[in-house]
Design an enzyme around this catalytic site. Structure first.
Site, mmCIF file in Angstrom:
data_model
loop_
_atom_site.group_PDB
_atom_site.id
_atom_site.type_symbol
_atom_site.label_atom_id
_atom_site.label_comp_id
_atom_site.label_asym_id
_atom_site.label_seq_id
_atom_site.Cartn_x
_atom_site.Cartn_y
_atom_site.Cartn_z
ATOM 1 N N TRP A 185 5.193 12.818 -0.278
ATOM 2 C CA TRP A 185 4.438 11.568 -0.250
ATOM 3 C C TRP A 185 3.462 11.634 0.928
ATOM 4 C CZ3 TRP A 185 3.693 8.033 3.587
ATOM 5 C CH2 TRP A 185 2.978 6.887 3.213
ATOM 6 N N ASP A 351 -3.007 -5.549 -6.959
ATOM 7 C CA ASP A 351 -1.912 -4.571 -6.917
ATOM 8 C C ASP A 351 -0.575 -5.295 -6.998
ATOM 9 O OD1 ASP A 351 -0.280 -2.154 -5.660
ATOM 10 O OD2 ASP A 351 -2.296 -1.379 -6.029
ATOM 11 N N ARG A 428 13.500 2.992 -3.279
ATOM 12 C CA ARG A 428 12.729 1.775 -2.971
ATOM 13 C C ARG A 428 13.428 0.535 -3.563
ATOM 14 N NH1 ARG A 428 6.660 -0.257 -4.496
ATOM 15 N NH2 ARG A 428 5.869 -0.517 -2.418
ATOM 16 N N LYS A 461 -3.552 -0.107 -13.214
ATOM 17 C CA LYS A 461 -2.981 0.949 -12.355
ATOM 18 C C LYS A 461 -1.506 1.046 -12.723
ATOM 19 C CE LYS A 461 -2.276 1.964 -7.416
ATOM 20 N NZ LYS A 461 -2.499 1.392 -6.073
ATOM 21 N N TRP A 462 -1.103 2.203 -13.239
ATOM 22 C CA TRP A 462 0.263 2.402 -13.760
ATOM 23 C C TRP A 462 1.037 3.227 -12.742
ATOM 24 C CZ3 TRP A 462 1.601 2.394 -19.452
ATOM 25 C CH2 TRP A 462 2.933 2.781 -19.664
ATOM 26 N N ASP A 463 1.922 2.555 -12.020
ATOM 27 C CA ASP A 463 2.611 3.172 -10.889
ATOM 28 C C ASP A 463 4.016 3.634 -11.288
ATOM 29 O OD1 ASP A 463 3.039 3.910 -8.256
ATOM 30 O OD2 ASP A 463 2.551 1.946 -7.418
ATOM 31 N N MET A 464 4.605 4.512 -10.486
ATOM 32 C CA MET A 464 5.995 4.951 -10.652
ATOM 33 C C MET A 464 6.471 5.378 -9.271
ATOM 34 S SD MET A 464 7.733 8.283 -11.838
ATOM 35 C CE MET A 464 9.251 8.443 -12.753
ATOM 36 N N ASN A 465 7.272 4.535 -8.636
ATOM 37 C CA ASN A 465 7.515 4.711 -7.207
ATOM 38 C C ASN A 465 8.820 5.378 -6.811
ATOM 39 O OD1 ASN A 465 5.234 3.764 -5.624
ATOM 40 N ND2 ASN A 465 5.504 1.888 -6.789
ATOM 41 N N CYS A 503 -0.523 6.622 -11.285
ATOM 42 C CA CYS A 503 -0.159 6.562 -9.872
ATOM 43 C C CYS A 503 1.341 6.813 -9.803
ATOM 44 C CB CYS A 503 -0.488 5.157 -9.347
ATOM 45 S SG CYS A 503 0.025 4.872 -7.648
ATOM 46 N N ASP A 525 -1.434 8.079 -1.340
ATOM 47 C CA ASP A 525 -1.505 6.871 -0.509
ATOM 48 C C ASP A 525 -2.105 7.184 0.849
ATOM 49 O OD1 ASP A 525 -0.506 5.037 -2.277
ATOM 50 O OD2 ASP A 525 1.571 5.276 -1.648
HETATM 51 C C1 DGJ Z 1 2.522 2.921 -4.448
HETATM 52 C C2 DGJ Z 1 1.064 3.114 -4.683
HETATM 53 O O1 DGJ Z 1 0.689 4.422 -4.413
HETATM 54 C C3 DGJ Z 1 0.294 2.118 -3.836
HETATM 55 O O2 DGJ Z 1 -1.079 2.338 -3.990
HETATM 56 C C4 DGJ Z 1 0.676 0.730 -4.239
HETATM 57 O O3 DGJ Z 1 0.261 0.476 -5.555
HETATM 58 C C5 DGJ Z 1 2.174 0.532 -4.092
HETATM 59 N N1 DGJ Z 1 2.891 1.568 -4.775
HETATM 60 C C6 DGJ Z 1 2.592 -0.802 -4.627
HETATM 61 O O4 DGJ Z 1 3.926 -0.972 -4.646
#
Ligand code: DGJ
Length: 705
Positions: A185, A351, A428, A461-465, A503, A525
């Site tokens: 990351w 966001d 998270r 914006k399709w995120d996966m954290n 994302c 990020d």
């Molecule tokens: C991770 C993304 O990379 C960020 O840009 C942002 O959208 C956060 N998640 C939001 O939780």
């Protein structure tokens, strides 16, 4: 062009030949992948002297042969492309077909068929009851070969695949090195290079998605190959799950390269008559890393990315994440959007934090219902107000996730992925939805679609954290990946006018599979321009600037605390899909003026940056300067970005030779008004006049007269 001549197959795409032969025993052997050679049959390679250690009834020692789709265990004891367990396979040529277009791979993304010609070679092991259909697709106008493999159980019982790579290539030598893109990351896609020696290299990831750590792209190259010359072979699985590219250098000094699904924790049982499709893998060769990258860039832009936005100039966006995090209300968002319009920004993106009761990252994922306390007029109302200001409106989702503290989890705790033996690990403070299940996929599709259909949302914006842990069985990750593709496909295809950006906690899922659905991906990020020079340089080995989201954020940067000027932040971000991610309402007037100038410049040069030919000029991994340039296809315009990391008194001059220009044309640099001939810029080059200090840039906007 694909031809069968005697026992040989000759395939030709732009700038390359790929040659195979059927051995005298009936095995499909790899012969050549590289610069074009005439399609004229030549005899089999001498097999030379060997101390036969393994020999089949047909007299062949597969350990000694360079095969197209090798299996382990019969007379080959190297790492195989396909395996159904001990005992092995002896796959022999059965039939072939040459036809226009290319086959679809059920449930998997793959390159578009326009202009394609395909050879499908069917191999069979009659004793084991296994068939492998190997697909090879070429395009006259692209230097990429697409390979895939479909395995069918023709036996009377169940067989279990424990490896099913998409492609295997066996190079006749090992005086080579491999390059792969690694990271974490905030530090995605740095470049690692290793000289090959006998042994096995497993360049792979098993974190559930393609991952920050190891990107699904590997280059095998001459040790001395550089940007401008030398043999380079690139492999890129079109895949977003656990992937592997395995290189085995064997006892005879050959390098076998298998690429596709990571066999670790993979398994697929096939009932009689059932088939399994391995994902597509893109292969290309280039004379130098630069040529190889440009081949992948063109192919990704034209045959991987699709839909309305594949070739469109991408909007300049402002995202509220680093400006407000989840602490916002409608008034705050509109104050940013209103000023953004004045500064020339085109799209406002809301966001994380707009749904459920999400004021921190410990709740509400899965509850895709607007938080009316923060946004009293709802998403629709906010979108209308943003549109009234003259901006498009975009929205963030993280559709694959569920928070334990959510209505969705309380209603369906069993929808979260769990091994069943213990509480699943959190990432998270969230869990991953089990997208192997159709009802969970349907929920996600409906939940996201109903928000998209409720308002004028023109960007997602399709995120996966988080990574995927606690998978309940072998093969689960592939099933998950197929579920993810179905969900994404349904949502994206039913919203052709929405621009989607991938994302994953920054750039943790940056791969050709995602790019089949979404033409751009958030690169990292980490937006500190000094870090970005490394990240964007590494990413460019495989992916074009049109795929890279690239934003200006606060100075000092919120993560690295490094103070860098607005000019440098803008110059570096202008080399991708440009945008902003900071609270512009708090900026001094001079920064606002700089933003106005940057957005105007972006409108002028974005077509060149996003769709031009990309040339790397100086590696930040080797020098104090990172540099690259984009040249319009007709060579009429070029944008050059050179970034100096640290200032050192009386240090060496930076001498850079530009690339890709028309040697006979005169170019004017719009920034300085100076004129140069193309051949002078490329042969003599320039001594770069960097401003004094650390973290400075020198850019040129060259226009042909
Ligand atoms: C991770 C993304 O990379 C960020 O840009 C942002 O959208 C956060 N998640 C939001 O939780």
């Amino acid at each position: 062009m694909i031809k069968k001549i005697e026992d040989m197959f000759f395939l030709e795409g732009k700038g390359f030949s790929y040659v195979m032969r059927i051995s005298r025993e009936g095995y499909l052997l790899h012969d050549w992948f590289g610069k074009k050679i005439a399609p004229v049959a030549y005899g089999e390679d001498p097999r030379g002297w060997w101390c036969v250690q393994t020999e089949g009834a047909d007299g062949a020692c597969l350990d000694e042969l360079r095969q197209e789709y090798p299996a382990y265990g019969h007379t080959d004891l190297r790492r195989p492309a396909v395996s159904v367990g001990p005992g092995g396979l002896a796959l022999k040529y059965d039939s072939h077909r040459i036809y226009p277009g290319k086959p679809e791979l059920p449930g998997l993304p793959s390159a578009l068929p326009d202009g394609a010609e395909t050879l499908t070679v069917s191999l069979r092991d009659k004793d084991a009851g296994v068939r492998a259909d190997l697909n090879y697709t070429v395009y006259e106008n692209y230097g990429v070969l697409c390979r895939s493999a479909v395995i069918t159980n023709e036996s009377g019982g169940v067989i279990t695949l424990d490896r099913a790579f998409s492609a295997s290539v066996e190079l006749p030598r090992c005086d080579l090195s491999e390059i792969h893109l690694h990271g974490s990351w905030g530090r995605e896609r740095h470049i690692a290079e290793n000289r090959l020696a006998p042994g096995v290299y497993d360049i792979s990831n098993a974190r559930g998605g393609s991952g920050h750590q190891i990107n699904p792209f590997v280059i095998i190259k001459d040790i001395e190959a550089n940007e401008d010359g030398g043999f380079c072979l690139g492999v890129m699985p079109v895949y977003s799950g656990n992937h592997s590219t395995e290189i085995e250098v064997d006892q005879r000094g050959r390098a076998r390269v298998n690429s596709g699904i990571n066999p670790f924790m993979f398994e697929k049982a096939l009932k009689p008559g059932e088939s399994f499709a391995a994902p597509e893998c893109l292969l290309a060769v280039g004379d130098g890393l630069g040529e190889l990258s440009r081949t992948f860039h063109d192919f990704i832009r034209d045959r991987i990315c699709r839909g309305r936005f594949a070739h469109a100039e991408r909007p300049i966006l402002i995202n509220n994440w680093e400006a407000t995090y989840m602490d916002f209300d409608e008034e705050k968002l509109l104050s940013i959007a209103g000023l953004a319009k004045e500064l020339g920004i085109e799209l406002f993106v809301l966001d994380d934090g707009w749904f459920g009761k999400r004021n921190n990252d410990r709740c509400s994922l899965g509850d895709w219902v607007v938080n009316l306390e923060k946004l009293p007029s709802g998403i629709d109302g906010l979108a209308k107000k943003v549109n009234a200001l003259g901006l498009k409106f975009g929205l963030w989702f993280e559709p694959e996730m569920v928070s334990p503290d959510s209505d969705l989890y309380r209603a369906h705790p069993d929808w979260a992925i769990s091994s069943g033996t213990r509480s699943p690990g959190l990432g998270r403070t969230q869990l991953v939805l089990d997208l192997t299940r159709a009802e969970v996929q349907d929920y996600v599709i409906n939940a996201v679609n109903s928000v998209l259909d409720s308002a004028n949302i023109e960007y997602v914006k399709w995120d996966m954290n988080r990574y995927i842990t606690d998978m309940p069985r072998k093969g689960f990750n592939h099933e998950y990946t197929l579920g993810y593709y179905r969900v994404m496909g349904e949502i994206v295809n039913s919203h052709p006018n929405v621009l989607f950006e991938g994302c994953s906690a920054g750039g943790g899922r940056f791969d050709a599979g995602v790019l089949c659905y979404m033409p751009q991906i958030w690169t990292s990020d980490d937006t500190d321009p000094m870090e970005r020079v490394y990240i964007q340089y590494g990413t460019s080995l495989a992916y074009p600037p049109s795929a890279m989201g690239s934003h200006v954020t606060d100075g000092p940067n919120q993560y690295t605390r490094r103070p860098v000027s607005m000019k440098t932040r803008g110059d570096v971000a202008l080399s991708g899909n440009f945008g902003y991610e900071l609270d512009i309402t708090k900026l001094p007037a001079e920064d606002l003026d700089a933003i106005k100038a940057q957005t105007a410049l972006c409108r002028e040069l974005r077509r060149t940056v996003e769709y031009g030919d990309f040339y790397r000029l100086s590696s930040p991994f080797k020098n104090n300067v990172g540099g690259w340039m984009s040249v319009e296809k007709d060579k009429s315009r070029a944008y050059v970005t050179l970034t100096k990391m640290l200032f050192r008194p009386n240090s060496y001059f930076t001498h850079i030779r530009l690339k890709g220009l028309d040697p006979n044309a005169r170019y004017t640099d719009k920034f300085t008004g100076r004129t140069y001939m193309g051949d002078m810029l490329m042969n003599r080059g320039i001594l770069v006049d960097f401003p004094h200090g650390d973290f400075v840039t020198y850019t040129m906007w060259l226009i042909k007269e």
